[in-house]
Structures are given as C-alpha cells and as structure tokens.
Design a protein around this motif. Structure first.
Motif, PDB file in Angstrom:
ATOM      1  N   LYS A 119       0.856  -1.207  -0.077  1.00  0.00           N
ATOM      2  CA  LYS A 119      -0.139  -0.060  -0.021  1.00  0.00           C
ATOM      3  C   LYS A 119       0.773   1.356  -0.095  1.00  0.00           C
ATOM      4  O   LYS A 119       0.337   2.438  -0.489  1.00  0.00           O
ATOM      5  CB  LYS A 119      -0.858  -0.089   1.206  1.00  0.00           C
ATOM      6  N   SER A 120       1.966   1.136   0.629  1.00  0.00           N
ATOM      7  CA  SER A 120       2.946   2.284   0.459  1.00  0.00           C
ATOM      8  C   SER A 120       3.575   2.609  -0.939  1.00  0.00           C
ATOM      9  O   SER A 120       3.593   3.891  -1.263  1.00  0.00           O
ATOM     10  CB  SER A 120       4.192   2.119   1.429  1.00  0.00           C
TER      11      SER A 120
ATOM     12  N   ALA B  72       1.554   1.912  -3.350  1.00  0.00           N
ATOM     13  CA  ALA B  72       0.161   2.457  -4.177  1.00  0.00           C
ATOM     14  C   ALA B  72       0.295   4.062  -3.778  1.00  0.00           C
ATOM     15  O   ALA B  72      -0.039   4.724  -4.723  1.00  0.00           O
ATOM     16  CB  ALA B  72      -0.779   1.705  -3.754  1.00  0.00           C
ATOM     17  N   ARG B  73       0.650   4.287  -2.631  1.00  0.00           N
ATOM     18  CA  ARG B  73       0.378   5.693  -2.327  1.00  0.00           C
ATOM     19  C   ARG B  73       1.413   6.566  -2.749  1.00  0.00           C
ATOM     20  O   ARG B  73       0.869   7.567  -3.410  1.00  0.00           O
ATOM     21  CB  ARG B  73       0.880   5.754  -0.663  1.00  0.00           C
ATOM     22  N   SER B  74       2.682   6.266  -3.156  1.00  0.00           N
ATOM     23  CA  SER B  74       3.575   7.057  -3.736  1.00  0.00           C
ATOM     24  C   SER B  74       3.369   7.261  -5.138  1.00  0.00           C
ATOM     25  O   SER B  74       3.346   8.153  -5.756  1.00  0.00           O
ATOM     26  CB  SER B  74       4.875   7.063  -3.381  1.00  0.00           C
ATOM     27  N   ARG B  75       2.761   6.042  -5.698  1.00  0.00           N
ATOM     28  CA  ARG B  75       2.486   6.100  -7.137  1.00  0.00           C
ATOM     29  C   ARG B  75       1.334   6.792  -7.501  1.00  0.00           C
ATOM     30  O   ARG B  75       1.241   7.701  -8.535  1.00  0.00           O
ATOM     31  CB  ARG B  75       2.401   4.445  -7.756  1.00  0.00           C
ATOM     32  N   LEU B  76       0.276   6.669  -6.651  1.00  0.00           N
ATOM     33  CA  LEU B  76      -0.658   7.705  -6.743  1.00  0.00           C
ATOM     34  C   LEU B  76      -0.524   9.031  -6.750  1.00  0.00           C
ATOM     35  O   LEU B  76      -0.878   9.890  -7.225  1.00  0.00           O
ATOM     36  CB  LEU B  76      -1.704   7.313  -5.729  1.00  0.00           C
TER      37      LEU B  76
END
Ligand code: ATP
Ligand code: MG
Lengths: 120, 272
Positions: free
Chosen positions: A16-17, A19-23
C-alpha cells in the motif's frame, strides 16, 4: 500479523505504501495538467525566484497540489536557511542557521479540467 | 415537510444525488439500489433513476426488470407522463424506479432535457438518486445535470482513486458537492498493509467521507435475488448502507474504524 513480520524481515515495504507514492505521482500530473518536464522546469524556476530573496535549502524544496474541502491549494514548501541580507549576493547562509519552514501558499480556484497552474 | 439541504428551486423539497465514479464496476449501481432501499426503509419517499442509458442494470438489481414500460428517455422526450414511467418496488411503497432506456445511445438526450425530466420529481420525493454510467463523457454529464450532491464511489485501488479524483474536479466545477464512499474495503488486507486504508484514501482525495462498505459476499447474493442487500440486516454491507442513509438524513452516525493502520502499515508508510 505474519505478513507484517514477513514484510518486516524481508525489508519489503507493504504494497500500500507503493500504491500511495505512485498515486501521489499520477495525481500531481492529473491535477496540474503539467508534464514531467514542465513540472521540473516550474520547480527550478520557482526555486530561482525564491533564491533572489532568500537563501534556501534546495534539497527540501517541494511542490504539492492539494485538494481540501473548500479549495485547491498549490503548496510550495521551501525551507529557508536565512533571509538574504541587504547587499548580500548568492553566497550561502550565515553562521547562525535559523532554519525556518515557510509555507508559501498560492491558491488557485478549482476549474473544470486540470489546467496549468498560475502561482499567485 | 421541509428538508435540510434544500435545492436551488424554491418550490421543491427533494434533493437529487448522483452516484458516480469515473471508473466502471466499482459499485455505483449497487450503491444506488442499496441506499435508495435504505432511505425508503427509513420512511423517506425515494426515486432511484437509472441514467446509464443503453446499459441499464438498476432494474435487475432491484428485481423490477419485467415491469418496464416507459423510461427516462421517454420522460425527457415527453413521450409519456412522468408518472407513467415509474415502477413501484415490490418490497416498499416508498421506493420507485425510473429505468433507463436499453435501446438508445447515451447522447439521445442532453443535459437540459435530463435536468428538466428529473427536476419535476422533486415535489413528490424526498430523495432522487441517479445512477451514473462510468466515464466522464455525455452520459456522466447528463447524470449530473440536475444533481445537488454526488456520492463519489471508489475502491481503495489506484485506478479507481485516480478516476475519482478526476470526477471530483469536474463535480466541483459544476458546483455539485462531492461526498466520498469507499467500497469493497478488505480489513485484513488493510491490516497487513496491502490495501490503502480509509485514512489514506480520504487524505488523498480530500473530500468529506460519507461511509465505507466492506467487500461482502452478501452483495452478490442479493444481486442474484434482485433484493438490495439492506434487506439482509445481518450483512455488513447492508448495515453500512443503512448507516449512510442515516447520515444523508442528517443523523450523526460515526463511521466505524475499519482496519485502521496497523503498526506494520505505519512502518511501511515511513519507508515509502
Ligand atoms: N461491497 C461489495 N462486496 C462485494 N461485491 C461487490 C461490492 N460492491 C459491488 N460488488 C460487485 O461488483 C460488481 C460491480 O458492481 P456494480 O454493478 O454496482 O458497479 P457499477 O459501478 O455500477 O458498474 P458499471 O460501471 O458497469 O455501471 C457487481 O458484481 C457487484 O455485485
Ligand atoms: Mg452500474
């Protein structure tokens, strides 16, 4: 729990981390409508403008395009090492480094489609 | 009767809420049917309108597919009287469906026509929920045309959140207030740091959260039977939809803490 331990020992960040930075990356692009190159040159131009008046820590310089409930803000985060003394040219900061974190907020109205941002 | 959050039309009472997402398949139709049924259970008069022209589905989720005569396009084009197109739910005297046309193209109607068609139901209903098609083209614009508020449905995944972000920008530009609904959350995945948490999604999108629905098999069982999941009072999804309906009526119901960040999730976040 077991997975947590596994991730911990294998030194693998939880997905999820990632995912967070890619988002974060895609949304800055989507929200501003700027390409990577445009964003980079916007950053460096902003940097030079601020450097005309302040000695700043370029490492910590960051631009964020953030939506809050009421409005969308362009947050320019520029750690200031010291206020440039009168007559002082581009030499680095004085001995006493008063590190201030100054948020220069430029506010933009949310418009229909992502548009190039005008820093106010 | 006077309702909170009145509309721009002073004679009217009901509010129009569009359910939209940008990305397809995230749960708009499920949400429209479930919250519609939940509001009706609370005694509100509710119309659920299917604006997914050409790909209608709200009728089957509500189990009303064999009763359709007229549809939204007929009302918009004044082919029939507004009342003639409404279908009463089998389960509730307060819940009505305005189906979509299955044979037309999305652009047979324009925003003004859809707005006029839906606005005339405000007098009779407390809530009008509009199920929007996926995408941000004409169908989406039509679905939003009459709306006062929007439920922006997303799942905790990158493509859905990215599209939700886009839609929020478009809604704000149209002065439609967006409210965030997170669907298909998996508490276990959040706990082990493999799914964005409610906190994460809310932080990224920056709009008010109206509720969270967990991934729940009962949603699929209910869809099979054509009975919205809120009629199953033991299902997690059903209970969560009922709570959202309460919040839409102005009740202050706290949002349960669903798999808040574990220590591992937090460590992962520090490393990112
Ligand atoms: N909370 C949930 N738990 C489990 N399954 C779900 C949940 N929410 C939705 N689903 C399932 O996901 C699928 C898509 O849901 P739905 O049709 O409501 O999405 P949609 O956004 O309306 O799709 P479209 O964009 O195609 O109109 C359905 O099979 C539905 O049963
Ligand atoms: Mg749908």
């Amino acid at each position: 729990m077991f997975n947590g331990l596994r991730n911990f020992f294998s030194n693998k960040a939880a997905s999820k981390s990632i995912a967070r930075s890619r988002l974060h990356f895609v949304l800055v692009q989507d929200r501003t409508g700027l390409t990577n190159e445009e964003m980079a040159s916007f950053k460096s131009e902003m940097c030079s403008v601020i450097e005309k008046y302040f000695v700043i820590d370029k490492q910590g310089f960051d631009i964020e395009y953030k939506r809050e409930t009421e409005m969308t803000t362009l947050v320019i985060n520029s750690p200031i090492v010291v206020r440039r003394q009168e007559g002082q040219k581009h030499s680095a900061g004085s001995k006493h480094k008063h590190k201030q974190n100054q948020n220069n907020k430029a506010q933009t109205e949310e418009s229909s489609d992502p548009q190039p941002v005008v820093a106010g | 009767m006077s309702l909170k959050n009145g509309t721009n039309n002073s004679k009217s009472t009901g509010q129009i809420i569009v359910v939209t997402s940008g990305k397809g398949g995230v749960g708009k139709t499920t949400t429209t049917a479930s919250i519609g049924a939940a509001l009706a259970l609370k005694g509100k008069r509710v119309l659920v309108a299917d604006a997914d022209i050409g790909l209608r589905n709200l009728d089957v989720i509500l189990g009303l597919e064999n009763r359709i005569v007229f549809n939204l396009v007929d009302v918009a084009k004044k082919v029939c009287k507004p009342q003639q197109a409404l279908i009463k739910s089998k389960k509730s005297n307060n819940l009505f469906l305005l189906p979509a046309s299955q044979t037309d193209e999305k652009d047979v109607v324009d925003e003004a026509e859809v707005k006029a068609a839906l606005d005339q139901f405000r007098r009779e209903f407390n809530f009008i929920l509009v199920d929007s098609p996926a995408g941000i083209e004409q169908g989406f614009k039509n679905a939003c045309a009459a709306a006062d508020k929007a439920l922006v449905v997303t799942t905790p995944e990158i493509p859905a959140i990215r599209d939700a972000d886009r839609v929020i920008g478009l809604l704000t530009a149209r002065s439609v207030e967006p409210l965030l609904l997170i669907n298909r959350l998996d508490q276990n995945m959040v706990r082990r740091g493999d799914m964005l948490s409610v906190e994460d999604v809310q932080d990224i999108l920056g709009i008010e959260l109206i509720g969270v629905i967990e991934r729940d098999e009962n949603v699929i069982v209910s869809a099979n039977c054509g009975e919205p999941v809120v009629y199953n009072p033991k299902s997690k999804a059903g209970m969560a939809f009922n709570r959202i309906a309460g919040r839409l009526c102005g009740e202050s119901i706290p949002i349960p803490d669903l798999g808040a960040d574990s220590i591992w999730g937090k460590i992962g976040r520090l490393w990112a």
